[in-house]
Design a protein around this motif. Structure first.
Motif, PDB file in Angstrom:
ATOM      1  N   GLU A  18       0.829  -1.209   0.000  1.00 24.85           N
ATOM      2  CA  GLU A  18       0.000   0.000   0.000  1.00 24.85           C
ATOM      3  C   GLU A  18       0.864   1.259   0.000  1.00 24.85           C
ATOM      4  O   GLU A  18       0.581   2.219  -0.718  1.00 24.85           O
ATOM      5  CB  GLU A  18      -0.936   0.008   1.206  1.00 24.85           C
ATOM      6  N   ILE A  19       1.928   1.269   0.784  1.00 27.01           N
ATOM      7  CA  ILE A  19       2.851   2.417   0.813  1.00 27.01           C
ATOM      8  C   ILE A  19       3.460   2.623  -0.577  1.00 27.01           C
ATOM      9  O   ILE A  19       3.530   3.754  -1.082  1.00 27.01           O
ATOM     10  CB  ILE A  19       3.967   2.209   1.868  1.00 27.01           C
ATOM     11  N   GLU A  20       3.900   1.548  -1.204  1.00 26.65           N
ATOM     12  CA  GLU A  20       4.500   1.653  -2.537  1.00 26.65           C
ATOM     13  C   GLU A  20       3.482   2.144  -3.564  1.00 26.65           C
ATOM     14  O   GLU A  20       3.798   2.968  -4.424  1.00 26.65           O
ATOM     15  CB  GLU A  20       5.095   0.303  -2.949  1.00 26.65           C
ATOM     16  N   ARG A  21       2.244   1.648  -3.469  1.00 26.89           N
ATOM     17  CA  ARG A  21       1.184   2.067  -4.399  1.00 26.89           C
ATOM     18  C   ARG A  21       0.882   3.554  -4.239  1.00 26.89           C
ATOM     19  O   ARG A  21       0.837   4.301  -5.219  1.00 26.89           O
ATOM     20  CB  ARG A  21      -0.082   1.235  -4.165  1.00 26.89           C
ATOM     21  N   LEU A  26       1.422   9.161  -6.079  1.00 26.69           N
ATOM     22  CA  LEU A  26       1.797  10.528  -5.745  1.00 26.69           C
ATOM     23  C   LEU A  26       2.844  11.056  -6.729  1.00 26.69           C
ATOM     24  O   LEU A  26       2.745  12.191  -7.208  1.00 26.69           O
ATOM     25  CB  LEU A  26       2.324  10.594  -4.307  1.00 26.69           C
ATOM     26  N   ARG A  27       3.846  10.242  -7.041  1.00 22.71           N
ATOM     27  CA  ARG A  27       4.888  10.647  -7.995  1.00 22.71           C
ATOM     28  C   ARG A  27       4.324  10.917  -9.382  1.00 22.71           C
ATOM     29  O   ARG A  27       4.755  11.837 -10.068  1.00 22.71           O
ATOM     30  CB  ARG A  27       5.972   9.566  -8.096  1.00 22.71           C
ATOM     31  N   GLU A  34      -5.500  15.911  -6.125  1.00 24.47           N
ATOM     32  CA  GLU A  34      -5.250  14.470  -5.974  1.00 24.47           C
ATOM     33  C   GLU A  34      -3.932  14.238  -5.250  1.00 24.47           C
ATOM     34  O   GLU A  34      -3.843  13.379  -4.373  1.00 24.47           O
ATOM     35  CB  GLU A  34      -5.222  13.775  -7.343  1.00 24.47           C
ATOM     36  N   ARG A  35      -2.903  15.035  -5.580  1.00 21.00           N
ATOM     37  CA  ARG A  35      -1.601  14.904  -4.914  1.00 21.00           C
ATOM     38  C   ARG A  35      -1.734  15.176  -3.418  1.00 21.00           C
ATOM     39  O   ARG A  35      -1.154  14.471  -2.598  1.00 21.00           O
ATOM     40  CB  ARG A  35      -0.574  15.854  -5.538  1.00 21.00           C
ATOM     41  N   ALA A  41      -3.022  10.611   2.665  1.00 19.10           N
ATOM     42  CA  ALA A  41      -3.223   9.171   2.874  1.00 19.10           C
ATOM     43  C   ALA A  41      -1.901   8.488   3.213  1.00 19.10           C
ATOM     44  O   ALA A  41      -1.833   7.640   4.107  1.00 19.10           O
ATOM     45  CB  ALA A  41      -3.852   8.541   1.627  1.00 19.10           C
ATOM     46  N   LEU A  42      -0.840   8.873   2.522  1.00 15.70           N
ATOM     47  CA  LEU A  42       0.486   8.304   2.767  1.00 15.70           C
ATOM     48  C   LEU A  42       0.973   8.675   4.169  1.00 15.70           C
ATOM     49  O   LEU A  42       1.482   7.835   4.913  1.00 15.70           O
ATOM     50  CB  LEU A  42       1.455   8.807   1.701  1.00 15.70           C
ATOM     51  N   ASP A  43       0.778   9.928   4.541  1.00 13.74           N
ATOM     52  CA  ASP A  43       1.175  10.389   5.871  1.00 13.74           C
ATOM     53  C   ASP A  43       0.422   9.622   6.959  1.00 13.74           C
ATOM     54  O   ASP A  43       1.015   9.216   7.951  1.00 13.74           O
ATOM     55  CB  ASP A  43       0.912  11.891   5.992  1.00 13.74           C
ATOM     56  N   ASN A  44      -0.865   9.399   6.768  1.00 13.87           N
ATOM     57  CA  ASN A  44      -1.662   8.647   7.744  1.00 13.87           C
ATOM     58  C   ASN A  44      -1.165   7.212   7.894  1.00 13.87           C
ATOM     59  O   ASN A  44      -1.149   6.662   8.991  1.00 13.87           O
ATOM     60  CB  ASN A  44      -3.148   8.659   7.363  1.00 13.87           C
ATOM     61  N   ARG A  45      -0.764   6.603   6.796  1.00 12.86           N
ATOM     62  CA  ARG A  45      -0.235   5.233   6.868  1.00 12.86           C
ATOM     63  C   ARG A  45       1.091   5.209   7.622  1.00 12.86           C
ATOM     64  O   ARG A  45       1.348   4.309   8.402  1.00 12.86           O
ATOM     65  CB  ARG A  45      -0.068   4.637   5.465  1.00 12.86           C
TER      66      ARG A  45
END
Length: 114
Positions: A18-21, A26-27, A34-35, A41-45
């Motif tokens: 999920e982190i990689e996805r 994001l990249r 959306e970014r 979402a990434l920060d929350n994970r």
């Protein structure tokens, strides 16, 4: 042995995927909204990762192959700056590990820290 957190990473492989996805999305995203959503979402994970790594009740064990230091992270500081409860084991004359009281260590400051 000690209290365990109810939260944590249940499936590390799924968490990593999920982190990689999210990172890839994001990249590749060109849309500002959306970014921002993906970054949040990434920060929350990642916040979930911190909770799983350093929680109260966590036990750590260190050794120099002769002495052993066991620590437990405290929920509340007992004295100013004390965040860990420490237990020290050292070999006796026969080489068997024995508990060394922290009260004795304070009285004899000649003993080196582990």
């Amino acid at each position: 042995m000690a209290r365990s957190p109810s939260s944590g990473i249940k499936d590390p492989l799924e968490f990593r995927a999920e982190i990689e996805r999210l990172s890839k999305q994001l990249r590749e995203s060109q849309d500002g909204q959306e970014r921002e959503k993906l970054a949040k979402a990434l920060d929350n994970r990642y916040k979930g990762l911190d909770r799983s790594v350093a929680v109260y009740g966590m036990i750590a064990l260190r050794t120099d192959r002769r002495r052993v230091l066991i620590t437990q992270k405290l929920e509340k500081q007992r004295r100013k700056g004390q965040k860990w409860d420490l237990y020290r084991l050292e070999p006796d004359a026969e080489g068997k590990l024995q508990y060394v009281s922290k009260h004795l260590l304070r009285a004899d400051s000649s003993q080196p820290p582990i």
